[in-house]
Design an enzyme around this catalytic site. Structure first.
Site, PDB file in Angstrom:
ATOM      1  N   HIS A 129     -45.638  10.146  36.941  1.00  0.00           N
ATOM      2  CA  HIS A 129     -46.659  11.863  37.421  1.00  0.00           C
ATOM      3  C   HIS A 129     -46.150  12.090  38.024  1.00  0.00           C
ATOM      4  O   HIS A 129     -45.824  13.768  37.769  1.00  0.00           O
ATOM      5  CB  HIS A 129     -47.729  11.148  37.851  1.00  0.00           C
ATOM      6  CG  HIS A 129     -48.928  11.948  38.534  1.00  0.00           C
ATOM      7  ND1 HIS A 129     -49.463  12.968  37.494  1.00  0.00           N
ATOM      8  CD2 HIS A 129     -48.854  12.559  39.972  1.00  0.00           C
ATOM      9  CE1 HIS A 129     -49.407  13.606  38.430  1.00  0.00           C
ATOM     10  NE2 HIS A 129     -49.319  13.656  39.090  1.00  0.00           N
ATOM     11  N   HIS A 134     -44.171  16.494  38.012  1.00  0.00           N
ATOM     12  CA  HIS A 134     -44.383  17.736  38.935  1.00  0.00           C
ATOM     13  C   HIS A 134     -43.155  18.535  39.053  1.00  0.00           C
ATOM     14  O   HIS A 134     -42.755  19.191  39.042  1.00  0.00           O
ATOM     15  CB  HIS A 134     -44.794  17.927  40.422  1.00  0.00           C
ATOM     16  CG  HIS A 134     -46.230  17.334  40.877  1.00  0.00           C
ATOM     17  ND1 HIS A 134     -47.368  18.332  40.775  1.00  0.00           N
ATOM     18  CD2 HIS A 134     -47.124  15.314  40.429  1.00  0.00           C
ATOM     19  CE1 HIS A 134     -48.366  17.196  41.160  1.00  0.00           C
ATOM     20  NE2 HIS A 134     -48.589  16.439  40.902  1.00  0.00           N
ATOM     21  N   GLU A 175     -51.912  20.830  39.730  1.00  0.00           N
ATOM     22  CA  GLU A 175     -52.040  19.580  38.708  1.00  0.00           C
ATOM     23  C   GLU A 175     -53.124  19.861  37.476  1.00  0.00           C
ATOM     24  O   GLU A 175     -52.229  19.191  36.178  1.00  0.00           O
ATOM     25  CB  GLU A 175     -53.272  19.049  39.590  1.00  0.00           C
ATOM     26  CG  GLU A 175     -53.107  17.734  39.961  1.00  0.00           C
ATOM     27  CD  GLU A 175     -51.753  16.471  39.992  1.00  0.00           C
ATOM     28  OE1 GLU A 175     -51.667  16.301  39.406  1.00  0.00           O
ATOM     29  OE2 GLU A 175     -51.722  16.745  41.735  1.00  0.00           O
ATOM     30  N   SER A 194     -48.212  15.018  32.259  1.00  0.00           N
ATOM     31  CA  SER A 194     -47.950  13.598  32.566  1.00  0.00           C
ATOM     32  C   SER A 194     -48.766  12.481  31.646  1.00  0.00           C
ATOM     33  O   SER A 194     -48.584  11.041  31.299  1.00  0.00           O
ATOM     34  CB  SER A 194     -47.513  13.584  33.713  1.00  0.00           C
ATOM     35  OG  SER A 194     -48.647  13.420  34.470  1.00  0.00           O
TER      36      SER A 194
END
Ligand SMILES: [Fe+2]
Length: 256
Positions: A129, A134, A175, A194
């Protein structure tokens, strides 16, 4: 992101106290195979349904290189580009630590990866993740600046007892944001990019709301961290959202 604290010292005084060695050598052959499996599956799933800077970041950072990325190798490419670097942490860090890291262009990355038996169930973000979701966008100059600014806003908001405002701003952009690109709806946020289950759901489900992103709307919109989102905010353009967030002062955030 956020929440449960795993501190390594009794009285942590700063984000540095949460940093642990990545200990890349301790990842097993199966850990690396799990990364490869997740990577191949997610790239195939996303196709071009994610904003272009994300795909550029994947290429630039050579995240397709087999196995769990080595933090030092990643930083050697990322830091000269946008000033960002990653550090390893043992799990979720408290909000004030997390925002403090962002404000110094530091992104925390879990020092573990999910097991083959739990490919789609995660109690807390692992390095897939954190790194796949990110880091590609942190190679994009504009997005990297916006994320740093959210860190600064977050630190100020927490100090004023209004941390939820910055958490919502972060959540609905970095996010779980969506964004239009040449009129097409695309994934922007790391939690979507993700996720095997929520990536398509966020774009295609008829059961959710998709509302235009604005700073005010983000701050007014609660979120779920244990289920798919009932509502997504859509940036009309990535550039527009970056400009709007960069133009937001801490004083204005607290007044909203
Ligand atoms: Fe995240």
């Amino acid at each position: 992101m956020l929440h449960r604290a795993i501190a390594t010292k009794e009285q942590p005084v700063g984000w540095q106290d949460y940093v642990v060695p990545q200990d890349w050598e301790s990842f097993t052959a199966d850990d690396h195979a799990v990364w490869d499996l997740l990577f191949a599956r997610q790239v195939d799933l996303l196709g071009t349904r994610v904003v272009t800077p994300f795909l550029d970041g994947i290429d630039l950072l050579r995240l397709s290189h087999p196995g769990v990325p080595d933090i030092e190798e990643l930083n050697a490419i990322l830091k000269p580009r946008t000033g960002w670097q990653t550090v390893a942490v043992a799990g979720l860090v408290p909000d004030e630590i997390f925002f403090g890291m962002l404000s110094e262009r530091i992104f925390p990355v879990g020092n573990f990866i999910r097991t083959r038996e739990e490919l789609d169930y995660l109690e807390e973000p692992d390095c897939f993740h954190d790194m796949f979701g990110h880091i590609p966008m942190l190679a994009n100059h504009d997005f990297a600046e916006m994320t740093k600014h959210i860190g600064e806003l977050g630190s100020a908001a927490i100090a004023a007892g209004q941390g939820h405002k910055a958490a919502r701003l972060y959540w609905h952009s970095v996010e779980f944001g969506l964004a239009r690109e040449h009129g097409e709806l695309k994934i922007l946020g790391a939690g979507l990019a993700s996720s095997f289950g929520e990536a398509h759901f966020s774009l295609e489900s008829d059961a959710v709301e998709r509302l235009p992103f604005s700073v005010g709307k983000a701050i007014d919109t609660p979120y779920k961290h244990d289920a798919f989102q009932p509502r997504y905010l859509v940036s009309e353009t990535l550039e527009g959202t970056v400009d709007e967030v960069l133009g937001l002062s801490a004083e204005r955030l607290l007044a909203l």
